[in-house]
Design a protein around this motif. Structure first.
Motif, PDB file in Angstrom:
ATOM      1  N   GLU A  31     -10.004  -3.234  12.710  1.00 53.06           N
ATOM      2  CA  GLU A  31      -8.922  -3.271  11.726  1.00 53.06           C
ATOM      3  C   GLU A  31      -8.986  -4.410  10.744  1.00 53.06           C
ATOM      4  O   GLU A  31      -9.064  -5.554  11.444  1.00 53.06           O
ATOM      5  CB  GLU A  31      -7.655  -3.107  12.747  1.00 53.06           C
ATOM      6  N   GLY A  66      -5.475  -4.223   7.838  1.00 51.88           N
ATOM      7  CA  GLY A  66      -4.295  -4.935   8.639  1.00 51.88           C
ATOM      8  C   GLY A  66      -3.648  -6.050   7.812  1.00 51.88           C
ATOM      9  O   GLY A  66      -4.127  -7.231   7.940  1.00 51.88           O
ATOM     10  N   ARG A 101      -1.280  -1.567   7.516  1.00 51.88           N
ATOM     11  CA  ARG A 101      -0.158  -1.886   8.340  1.00 51.88           C
ATOM     12  C   ARG A 101       0.784  -2.858   7.339  1.00 51.88           C
ATOM     13  O   ARG A 101       0.258  -3.547   6.390  1.00 51.88           O
ATOM     14  CB  ARG A 101      -0.963  -2.911   9.324  1.00 51.88           C
ATOM     15  N   GLU A 140       4.930  -2.092  11.418  1.00 51.85           N
ATOM     16  CA  GLU A 140       4.598  -2.796  12.815  1.00 51.85           C
ATOM     17  C   GLU A 140       5.913  -3.509  13.327  1.00 51.85           C
ATOM     18  O   GLU A 140       6.489  -4.378  12.581  1.00 51.85           O
ATOM     19  CB  GLU A 140       3.387  -3.838  12.992  1.00 51.85           C
ATOM     20  N   THR A 168       3.216   1.622  13.754  1.00 53.10           N
ATOM     21  CA  THR A 168       2.406   0.955  14.618  1.00 53.10           C
ATOM     22  C   THR A 168       3.147   0.477  15.559  1.00 53.10           C
ATOM     23  O   THR A 168       4.015  -0.408  15.254  1.00 53.10           O
ATOM     24  CB  THR A 168       1.343  -0.175  13.889  1.00 53.10           C
ATOM     25  N   HIS A 197      -0.990  -0.808  18.474  1.00 52.07           N
ATOM     26  CA  HIS A 197      -1.762  -2.192  18.695  1.00 52.07           C
ATOM     27  C   HIS A 197      -1.524  -2.512  20.204  1.00 52.07           C
ATOM     28  O   HIS A 197      -0.412  -1.928  20.975  1.00 52.07           O
ATOM     29  CB  HIS A 197      -0.868  -2.978  17.982  1.00 52.07           C
TER      30      HIS A 197
END
Length: 272
Positions: A31, A66, A101, A140, A168, A197
């Motif tokens: 990532e 990421g 992300r 996330e 995520t 994750h």
């Protein structure tokens, strides 16, 4: 089927060492968050070309960008951030991954619900910018942003209800908010989770630990994913030596410890 990937900048800031360790551990993806001391969106075209050449030579692919998109204050200027987002989408296309992300903006502590309107307005602009691009935004859960707990994550995902915005799921980040991820959040969020994750944490100590060694209920979550036929990534983000707002670090040895811990849990899941 679970496919391992990870934040290789947790191994080292040097690309050769990142790729050496991934090869030694039999991990064929990373990532892409940082390399050579620079964040992915701060690398210039020449550095990106060098990075891609090295990855291609090793046969290692990018599972997700990421990015730090959405990790600004909710009242910070948005236009420069949208320019960075365009860069993130370009990189996702270049590296052949749909996944980027992202986050739902830093809000004043204890006042998240009061900032729902501005947060949703900003997220709508990101989703609109991605509409004609072959990308999927992965929100996330993270400390101090709007979507830090399951209820507000669900609010975001339900509000937009689009395949352009998925989740995520990070068990340890929930633990740091005193949430038991499986018990308190999984049923609420399961249908939106397209990426994981992997790190764990201890609620009482607010300390990050390898998967299966804390309160993150990682085994239960992996079992639930397996039962639903999940075919996607488990991204190692161990944070075993340092955990900051924009980066974490583990080192080669700790990254290997984290990988072994995750594979041990996967073996348990496979055994039923």
């Amino acid at each position: 089927m679970f496919t391992l990937t990870g934040f290789a900048d947790e191994i080292s800031q040097e690309l050769d060492e990142q790729l050496d360790v991934l090869e030694q551990l039999g991990i064929g993806y990373l990532e892409f968050r940082a390399v050579w001391g620079k964040g992915v969106l701060d690398l210039d075209d020449q550095e990106i070309a060098r990075f891609k050449t090295e990855l291609d030579a090793r046969g290692i692919q990018v599972s997700a960008i990421g990015s730090p998109i959405g990790k600004i204050q909710v009242d910070a200027p948005l236009e420069p951030h949208l320019e960075k987002f365009e860069r993130a989408m370009d990189l996702a296309e270049l590296f052949g991954t749909p996944f980027i992300r992202m986050f739902s903006f830093f809000v004043p502590e204890g006042e998240a619900d009061a900032y729902r309107g501005p947060v949703m307005d900003r997220l709508s602009k990101l989703i609109e910018a991605a509409e004609d691009r072959p990308v999927v935004l992965l929100h996330e859960n993270e400390r101090r942003i709007y979507g830090d707990i399951p209820r507000r994550c669900k609010d975001i995902l339900e509000t937009f209800n689009t395949p352009k915005l998925r989740m995520t799921f990070d068990p340890a980040n929930f633990v740091m908010e005193d949430v038991h991820p499986y018990t308190d959040g999984w049923d609420m969020l399961d249908e939106y989770v397209d990426y994981m994750h992997i790190k764990d944490g201890i609620i009482a100590e607010k300390r990050i630990v390898p998967a299966g060694e804390g309160d993150g209920q990682v085994y239960e979550i992996l079992s639930a994913l397996n039962a639903r036929g999940y075919d996607g990534f488990l991204s190692l983000e161990p944070h075993l030596r340092f955990a900051g707002s924009f980066k974490g670090y583990s080192g080669p040895e700790n990254f290997e410890i984290a990988t072994r811990a995750l594979r041990k849990l996967i073996a348990r899941v496979d055994q039923g």
